[in-house]
Design a protein around this motif. Structure first.
Motif, mmCIF file in Angstrom:
data_model
loop_
_atom_site.group_PDB
_atom_site.id
_atom_site.type_symbol
_atom_site.label_atom_id
_atom_site.label_comp_id
_atom_site.label_asym_id
_atom_site.label_seq_id
_atom_site.Cartn_x
_atom_site.Cartn_y
_atom_site.Cartn_z
ATOM 1 N N PHE A 84 55.660 70.983 16.282
ATOM 2 C CA PHE A 84 54.573 70.407 17.099
ATOM 3 C C PHE A 84 54.621 68.897 16.974
ATOM 4 O O PHE A 84 54.987 68.378 15.913
ATOM 5 N N ARG A 85 54.268 68.206 18.055
ATOM 6 C CA ARG A 85 54.161 66.740 18.004
ATOM 7 C C ARG A 85 52.729 66.318 18.309
ATOM 8 O O ARG A 85 52.178 66.687 19.347
ATOM 9 N N ARG A 86 52.126 65.561 17.387
ATOM 10 C CA ARG A 86 50.773 65.035 17.608
ATOM 11 C C ARG A 86 50.829 63.751 18.419
ATOM 12 O O ARG A 86 49.878 63.398 19.121
ATOM 13 N N ALA A 87 51.913 63.016 18.253
ATOM 14 C CA ALA A 87 52.115 61.748 18.941
ATOM 15 C C ALA A 87 53.624 61.625 19.134
ATOM 16 O O ALA A 87 54.389 62.349 18.470
ATOM 17 N N PRO A 88 54.064 60.745 20.012
ATOM 18 C CA PRO A 88 55.507 60.674 20.296
ATOM 19 C C PRO A 88 56.370 60.527 19.044
ATOM 20 O O PRO A 88 57.434 61.145 18.947
ATOM 21 N N GLU A 92 55.898 67.774 13.422
ATOM 22 C CA GLU A 92 55.599 68.691 12.322
ATOM 23 C C GLU A 92 56.498 69.909 12.456
ATOM 24 O O GLU A 92 56.645 70.459 13.550
ATOM 25 N N GLU A 101 55.588 67.179 7.738
ATOM 26 C CA GLU A 101 54.993 66.276 8.726
ATOM 27 C C GLU A 101 55.736 64.961 8.626
ATOM 28 O O GLU A 101 55.829 64.406 7.525
ATOM 29 N N THR B 61 48.664 74.768 14.058
ATOM 30 C CA THR B 61 49.212 73.508 13.545
ATOM 31 C C THR B 61 48.480 73.024 12.294
ATOM 32 O O THR B 61 48.973 72.144 11.600
ATOM 33 N N ALA B 74 48.091 74.427 18.853
ATOM 34 C CA ALA B 74 48.832 73.500 19.716
ATOM 35 C C ALA B 74 48.644 73.910 21.171
ATOM 36 O O ALA B 74 48.628 75.101 21.509
ATOM 37 N N GLU B 78 52.317 68.713 25.378
ATOM 38 C CA GLU B 78 52.589 67.957 24.148
ATOM 39 C C GLU B 78 51.426 67.043 23.772
ATOM 40 O O GLU B 78 50.689 66.557 24.638
ATOM 41 N N PHE B 79 51.308 66.802 22.481
ATOM 42 C CA PHE B 79 50.333 65.877 21.884
ATOM 43 C C PHE B 79 48.887 66.360 22.019
ATOM 44 O O PHE B 79 47.958 65.606 21.793
ATOM 45 N N GLN B 80 48.696 67.599 22.403
ATOM 46 C CA GLN B 80 47.341 68.134 22.548
ATOM 47 C C GLN B 80 47.163 69.309 21.609
ATOM 48 O O GLN B 80 48.095 70.090 21.396
#
Lengths: 190, 137
Positions: A84-88, A92, A101, B61, B74, B78-80
């Motif tokens: 998963f990506r929280r930001a560019p 994780e 992470e 997540t 998740a 993306e990013f959400q």
């Protein structure tokens, strides 16, 4: 010869047997009770202790490419179960029971392997009724028995050590902090 | 009841309470009643869904490490992500859930977080799901 009815004898018997029955779980709940009292400061069930690792910064691309690059950079044991990506620049990676992470631009990763704290995790599992189902009934029965233990305990002794003597003062000393906190709460509503 | 029988009964109760070994674990009322909605749709058009029961699905997540009282899923975008919160003790999401796929059901809720001058944060609107059930596999 049949002995005459004596409520104190019955009270003592109930107190004695209830005491035997609840002894084990009372110890478990006592340990867990102290532990969860301090949950704001300390995780009594899990030891997280993340390990910080550094690596040469990686380019920000798509998730799969970044995941593969991070696996190689940290010599991780194969591809993750999911990611998963929280930001560019953040990614994780999730493995069975542990995770990574990372900030690929900064070249910093945090590897977290949650470990159950021995005894405490088990005690909390029971005390917080995580099993649900039949355990709920068992724990309810325990609560009833604990109540019986408390009430019958007040009447086990007679005389100067009984409820009419020093017992009443000790019983009051036990309930006073409870009443004080409740009065304080009523006077100062949230 | 004989003491030995009481002991056996207690052991049987504990064994019955043990969670079954299964690839799929149900929490609370599980899922199935509400319409499945993509998390990106919920967060893209929140006003359509606030106060309604919804069902979402995504990779777990994050999990509340202290009480297991929330998990974060998740989004398909993306990013959400979205948090699924439950009342303490009603359901306990396990730490091992991280990285697994979960379906969760609950009421989509808007929370207006006031500004905190001490922390230097402004007012914020947060959306989350007040969970009634979930399945983790």
């Amino acid at each position: 010869m049949k002995r005459p009815w004596n409520w104190r004898r019955l009270n003592r018997a109930v107190h004695r047997d209830a005491g035997y029955l609840v002894a084990g779980l009372t110890l478990v709940y006592a340990v867990s009770g102290v532990a969860v009292n301090h949950k704001a400061d300390w995780n009594s069930s899990w030891s997280l202790a993340p390990e910080t690792r550094r690596f040469a910064p990686l380019p920000v691309t798509d998730r799969d490419t970044m995941a593969a690059a991070l696996v190689a950079a940290l010599s991780l044991p194969g591809p993750p179960r999911s990611s998963f990506r929280r930001a560019p620049e953040q990614i994780e990676l999730y493995y069975d029971g542990w995770s990574v992470e990372a900030d690929v631009t900064a070249g910093v990763a945090k590897v977290t392997r949650p470990r159950e704290r021995p005894v405490l995790r088990d005690a909390n599992y029971l005390h917080l009724n995580e099993p649900k189902g039949a355990w709920t009934w068992f724990a309810d029965a325990y609560g009833v028995l604990l109540g019986a233990l408390a009430v019958t305990g007040l009447f086990v002794l007679r005389g100067r050590n009984g409820l009419g003597g020093r017992g009443k003062w000790l019983a009051m000393a036990g309930i006073l902090p409870v009443l004080a906190v409740l009065v304080w709460r009523w006077v100062n509503p949230a | 009841m004989r003491p030995a029988a009481t002991t056996l009964l207690a052991i049987a109760a504990i064994a019955a309470a043990s969670p079954a070994l299964s690839a799929e674990t149900k929490y609370g009322s599980g899922v199935g009643k509400a319409d499945a909605v993509k998390i990106s749709e919920l967060l893209g058009h929140p006003e359509k869904y606030v106060g309604k029961a919804v069902r979402v699905e995504g990779i777990v997540t994050a999990v509340c490490a202290k009480r297991g009282c929330w998990m974060e899923l998740a989004s398909d975008k993306e990013f959400q992500s979205i948090k699924v919160k439950v009342d303490d003790g009603v359901m306990v999401f396990p730490m091992e859930a991280k990285g697994k796929v979960a379906a969760a059901e609950g009421v989509f809720t808007r929370i207006d977080v006031p500004a905190d001058p001490k922390a230097g944060t402004g007012p914020e609107i947060v959306y989350r799901i007040q969970g009634t059930g979930a399945v983790i596999r």
